[in-house]
Each structure stands twice: as structure tokens, then as C-alpha cells.
Scaffold this motif. Structure first.
Motif, PDB file in Angstrom:
ATOM      1  N   ALA A  11       0.781  -0.960  -0.197  1.00 45.97           N
ATOM      2  CA  ALA A  11       0.439  -0.013  -0.025  1.00 45.97           C
ATOM      3  C   ALA A  11       1.046   1.395   0.634  1.00 45.97           C
ATOM      4  O   ALA A  11       0.374   2.139  -0.366  1.00 45.97           O
ATOM      5  CB  ALA A  11      -0.593   0.045   1.126  1.00 45.97           C
ATOM      6  N   ALA A  12       1.991   1.301   0.366  1.00 43.84           N
ATOM      7  CA  ALA A  12       2.547   2.396   1.328  1.00 43.84           C
ATOM      8  C   ALA A  12       3.500   2.697  -0.635  1.00 43.84           C
ATOM      9  O   ALA A  12       3.918   3.926  -1.101  1.00 43.84           O
ATOM     10  CB  ALA A  12       4.164   2.671   2.176  1.00 43.84           C
ATOM     11  N   CYS A  13       4.092   1.425  -1.650  1.00 40.85           N
ATOM     12  CA  CYS A  13       4.441   1.790  -2.524  1.00 40.85           C
ATOM     13  C   CYS A  13       3.517   2.133  -3.827  1.00 40.85           C
ATOM     14  O   CYS A  13       3.442   3.344  -4.357  1.00 40.85           O
ATOM     15  CB  CYS A  13       4.830   0.181  -2.842  1.00 40.85           C
ATOM     16  N   LEU A  14       2.499   1.937  -3.510  1.00 35.66           N
ATOM     17  CA  LEU A  14       1.068   2.304  -4.256  1.00 35.66           C
ATOM     18  C   LEU A  14       0.752   3.634  -4.338  1.00 35.66           C
ATOM     19  O   LEU A  14       0.103   4.721  -4.785  1.00 35.66           O
ATOM     20  CB  LEU A  14       0.117   1.661  -4.137  1.00 35.66           C
ATOM     21  N   THR A  15       0.919   4.100  -2.800  1.00 35.24           N
ATOM     22  CA  THR A  15       0.687   5.143  -3.125  1.00 35.24           C
ATOM     23  C   THR A  15       1.790   6.220  -2.288  1.00 35.24           C
ATOM     24  O   THR A  15       1.984   7.846  -2.537  1.00 35.24           O
ATOM     25  CB  THR A  15      -0.227   5.276  -1.573  1.00 35.24           C
ATOM     26  N   ASP A  65       2.602   7.819  -5.728  1.00 39.14           N
ATOM     27  CA  ASP A  65       2.500   9.273  -6.400  1.00 39.14           C
ATOM     28  C   ASP A  65       0.870   9.803  -6.118  1.00 39.14           C
ATOM     29  O   ASP A  65       0.545  10.537  -6.772  1.00 39.14           O
ATOM     30  CB  ASP A  65       2.610   8.858  -7.455  1.00 39.14           C
ATOM     31  N   ALA A  66       0.554   9.612  -4.300  1.00 38.82           N
ATOM     32  CA  ALA A  66      -0.408  10.623  -4.229  1.00 38.82           C
ATOM     33  C   ALA A  66      -0.107  12.006  -4.073  1.00 38.82           C
ATOM     34  O   ALA A  66       0.458  12.664  -4.033  1.00 38.82           O
ATOM     35  CB  ALA A  66      -1.206   9.659  -2.468  1.00 38.82           C
ATOM     36  N   ASP A  67      -1.679  12.395  -4.077  1.00 36.16           N
ATOM     37  CA  ASP A  67      -1.600  13.781  -3.928  1.00 36.16           C
ATOM     38  C   ASP A  67      -0.641  14.370  -2.987  1.00 36.16           C
ATOM     39  O   ASP A  67      -0.785  13.571  -1.258  1.00 36.16           O
ATOM     40  CB  ASP A  67      -2.816  14.553  -3.399  1.00 36.16           C
ATOM     41  N   ARG A  68       0.438  15.144  -2.995  1.00 36.61           N
ATOM     42  CA  ARG A  68       1.338  16.287  -1.888  1.00 36.61           C
ATOM     43  C   ARG A  68       1.121  17.021  -1.940  1.00 36.61           C
ATOM     44  O   ARG A  68      -0.141  17.753  -2.764  1.00 36.61           O
ATOM     45  CB  ARG A  68       2.229  16.265  -2.713  1.00 36.61           C
ATOM     46  N   THR A  98       2.748  14.321   9.673  1.00 40.78           N
ATOM     47  CA  THR A  98       2.225  12.556   9.674  1.00 40.78           C
ATOM     48  C   THR A  98       3.239  12.640  10.644  1.00 40.78           C
ATOM     49  O   THR A  98       3.832  11.789  11.432  1.00 40.78           O
ATOM     50  CB  THR A  98       3.036  11.643   7.568  1.00 40.78           C
TER      51      THR A  98
END
Length: 51
Positions: free
Chosen positions: A22-26, A28-31, A40
Motif C-alpha cells: 500500500a505504501a508503494c502504491l501511494t 504518487d498520491a496527492d502531495r 504525519t
């Protein structure tokens, strides 16, 4: 009794694998935009404009 420990260890390894995926997939999430203050914690993320 050994099967209980093996089951517990296996479930923790599976959880770690899922969280890592899940960390690898996110990645490129909204920054937040540049100049924003971001805090965080493991279960909480707070973003506010920089002063």
C-alpha cells in the motif's frame, strides 16, 4: 501450541507485506503544495498552510 505462534507470525508478516505494498502504491498520491506544513503520524496526517 507451536501452530499458534506460527499462525501469529504469519499473520504479522502478511500485514507487513500488505502495508508495504500500500505504501508503494501511494507514492504518487496527492502531495501538499510547496510551502505547506505537513505533520504525519502513523495513523494521522495533518496539512496546513505555512505561516
Amino acid at each position: 501450541m507451536d501452530w499458534v505462534y506460527r499462525g501469529f507470525e504469519t499473520s504479522l508478516l502478511g500485514l507487513a507485506l500488505c502495508l508495504g505494498l500500500a505504501a508503494c502504491l501511494t507514492l504518487d498520491a496527492d502531495r501538499p503544495p510547496n510551502g505547506a506544513l505537513t505533520i504525519t503520524l502513523p495513523m494521522l496526517s495533518v496539512t496546513a498552510p505555512a505561516p
